[in-house]
Enzyme design. Structure first.
Site, PDB file in Angstrom:
ATOM      1  N   ASP A  42     -11.223  12.068 -42.887  1.00 56.98           N
ATOM      2  CA  ASP A  42     -10.723  13.078 -41.951  1.00 56.98           C
ATOM      3  C   ASP A  42     -11.872  13.977 -41.547  1.00 56.98           C
ATOM      4  O   ASP A  42     -12.945  13.955 -42.172  1.00 56.98           O
ATOM      5  CB  ASP A  42      -9.601  13.902 -42.590  1.00 56.98           C
ATOM      6  CG  ASP A  42      -8.550  14.347 -41.578  1.00 56.98           C
ATOM      7  OD1 ASP A  42      -8.947  14.933 -40.546  1.00 56.98           O
ATOM      8  OD2 ASP A  42      -7.355  14.119 -41.801  1.00 56.98           O
ATOM      9  N   ASP A  65     -16.262  11.857 -38.768  1.00 60.65           N
ATOM     10  CA  ASP A  65     -15.745  11.815 -37.406  1.00 60.65           C
ATOM     11  C   ASP A  65     -15.622  10.344 -37.015  1.00 60.65           C
ATOM     12  O   ASP A  65     -16.630   9.634 -36.889  1.00 60.65           O
ATOM     13  CB  ASP A  65     -16.698  12.551 -36.470  1.00 60.65           C
ATOM     14  CG  ASP A  65     -16.233  12.572 -35.022  1.00 60.65           C
ATOM     15  OD1 ASP A  65     -15.284  11.829 -34.684  1.00 60.65           O
ATOM     16  OD2 ASP A  65     -16.833  13.312 -34.225  1.00 60.65           O
ATOM     17  N   ASN A  88      -4.337   5.277 -39.540  1.00 62.31           N
ATOM     18  CA  ASN A  88      -3.364   6.296 -39.156  1.00 62.31           C
ATOM     19  C   ASN A  88      -3.903   7.310 -38.153  1.00 62.31           C
ATOM     20  O   ASN A  88      -3.146   7.864 -37.360  1.00 62.31           O
ATOM     21  CB  ASN A  88      -2.896   7.022 -40.426  1.00 62.31           C
ATOM     22  CG  ASN A  88      -2.240   8.349 -40.141  1.00 62.31           C
ATOM     23  OD1 ASN A  88      -1.114   8.419 -39.670  1.00 62.31           O
ATOM     24  ND2 ASN A  88      -2.963   9.433 -40.410  1.00 62.31           N
ATOM     25  N   TYR A 153      -3.068   8.561 -24.586  1.00 61.45           N
ATOM     26  CA  TYR A 153      -2.546   8.334 -25.937  1.00 61.45           C
ATOM     27  C   TYR A 153      -1.638   7.104 -25.939  1.00 61.45           C
ATOM     28  O   TYR A 153      -1.759   6.229 -26.804  1.00 61.45           O
ATOM     29  CB  TYR A 153      -1.782   9.574 -26.388  1.00 61.45           C
ATOM     30  CG  TYR A 153      -1.153   9.468 -27.754  1.00 61.45           C
ATOM     31  CD1 TYR A 153      -1.924   9.598 -28.904  1.00 61.45           C
ATOM     32  CD2 TYR A 153       0.221   9.272 -27.901  1.00 61.45           C
ATOM     33  CE1 TYR A 153      -1.344   9.528 -30.171  1.00 61.45           C
ATOM     34  CE2 TYR A 153       0.809   9.197 -29.152  1.00 61.45           C
ATOM     35  CZ  TYR A 153       0.024   9.333 -30.283  1.00 61.45           C
ATOM     36  OH  TYR A 153       0.608   9.258 -31.537  1.00 61.45           O
ATOM     37  N   LYS A 157      -2.020   3.549 -27.896  1.00 58.47           N
ATOM     38  CA  LYS A 157      -1.030   3.065 -28.852  1.00 58.47           C
ATOM     39  C   LYS A 157      -0.467   1.701 -28.443  1.00 58.47           C
ATOM     40  O   LYS A 157      -0.187   0.849 -29.295  1.00 58.47           O
ATOM     41  CB  LYS A 157       0.090   4.088 -29.005  1.00 58.47           C
ATOM     42  CG  LYS A 157      -0.344   5.349 -29.746  1.00 58.47           C
ATOM     43  CD  LYS A 157      -0.852   5.033 -31.147  1.00 58.47           C
ATOM     44  CE  LYS A 157      -1.129   6.266 -31.968  1.00 58.47           C
ATOM     45  NZ  LYS A 157      -1.554   5.940 -33.353  1.00 58.47           N
ATOM     46  N   VAL A 186       8.148  12.500 -35.921  1.00 63.50           N
ATOM     47  CA  VAL A 186       8.109  12.883 -37.328  1.00 63.50           C
ATOM     48  C   VAL A 186       7.865  14.392 -37.420  1.00 63.50           C
ATOM     49  O   VAL A 186       6.978  14.924 -36.753  1.00 63.50           O
ATOM     50  CB  VAL A 186       7.008  12.112 -38.076  1.00 63.50           C
ATOM     51  CG1 VAL A 186       7.006  12.482 -39.553  1.00 63.50           C
ATOM     52  CG2 VAL A 186       7.208  10.604 -37.900  1.00 63.50           C
ATOM     53  N   THR A 188       6.229  17.313 -38.505  1.00 61.39           N
ATOM     54  CA  THR A 188       4.983  17.775 -39.106  1.00 61.39           C
ATOM     55  C   THR A 188       4.616  19.105 -38.459  1.00 61.39           C
ATOM     56  O   THR A 188       5.131  19.444 -37.387  1.00 61.39           O
ATOM     57  CB  THR A 188       3.843  16.774 -38.874  1.00 61.39           C
ATOM     58  OG1 THR A 188       3.564  16.713 -37.463  1.00 61.39           O
ATOM     59  CG2 THR A 188       4.199  15.374 -39.382  1.00 61.39           C
TER      60      THR A 188
END
Length: 245
Positions: A42, A65, A88, A153, A157, A186, A188
């Site tokens: 991360d 990165d 992920n 995005y 995906k 989800v 979060t």
């Protein structure tokens, strides 16, 4: 209600990208609970260290990165061989069509798509040497629904789902399974930034199951696909969306 324990995951070296927060943190915790050797990548140093501390130092954090492919390759050289890779990491910042520039295109593809292939490329030889492995990619319900202001995005995906099919075929002879998990919305902290309580209520209303999806729901699917119980599952999408899509 207790969660399943998969004996086949104990001691396995697991690498999770984007594991410092959100769904990724849920994945890290889930694999730690399986007594796997958990590593996560991360750029969010403070969040990552807080997660390591909360889990009593059991997972190992690697600051990197993912758009820097040389740095990414160096991390995987350090970790090889790997048994399970969970791709992920992603970023769903909103963007309007007329605001997209060529540079922003390149950046979003690097952030959301490119590293998935190169991370898989990095772990494949080690998995082959160990007799097989599992790669779990992350898709998104967003492009199936055609949500607004997410063109790049959603393009990324959609590409990940196609990549999953291609890599499953290419790596299958080495007993490497490649699957894609497609989460719904989800709950979060990041998603809460985009949706008001009213918006969240609308999502639940659109779902067949009237509950908010939590990171542990997604992690349960990933654990199954990573374990020996998912031994003949490859090349497909596995939805965790409460029946929204």
């Amino acid at each position: 209600m207790g969660s399943a324990i998969y004996p086949s995951l104990a001691g396995k070296r697991v690498v999770i990208t984007g594991g410092g927060s959100g769904i990724g943190a849920g994945l890290v915790e889930a694999f730690v609970n399986q007594e796997a050797d958990v590593h996560f990548i991360d750029i969010l140093k403070d969040d990552a260290q807080a997660l390591v501390d909360r889990l009593d130092g059991k997972p190992t954090f690697h600051e990197c990165d993912l758009t820097d492919l040389d740095a990414l390759a160096a991390v995987f050289r350090q970790l090889a061989p790997v048994d399970v890779l969970v791709n992920n990491a992603a970023n769903d910042d909103r963007h309007a069509l007329m605001d997209i520039t060529p540079d922003y295109w390149d950046n979003r593809i690097a952030v959301n798509l490119r590293h998935v292939l190169f991370a898989t490329q990095a772990v494949a030889p080690g998995m082959k040497s160990r007799g097989g492995g599992a790669v779990i990619n992350f898709g998104s319900i967003s492009w199936h629904l055609g949500l607004e202001n997410l063109a790049l995005y959603e393009t990324s995906k959609a590409g990940i789902e196609g990549m999953t099919r291609a890599l499953a075929r290419e790596l299958g002879e080495d007993n490497i399974r490649v699957n894609c998990v497609v989460p719904g919305n989800v709950k979060t902290p990041r998603q809460s930034k985009w949706y008001s309580p009213e918006g969240e209520a609308e999502i639940v209303e659109a779902q067949a199951l009237k509950t908010r999806i939590q990171p542990h729901h997604v992690a349960s699917m990933v654990l199954f696909l990573a374990s020996d119980d998912g031994a003949v599952c490859t090349g497909h999408n596995y939805w965790v969306d409460a029946g929204w899509g």
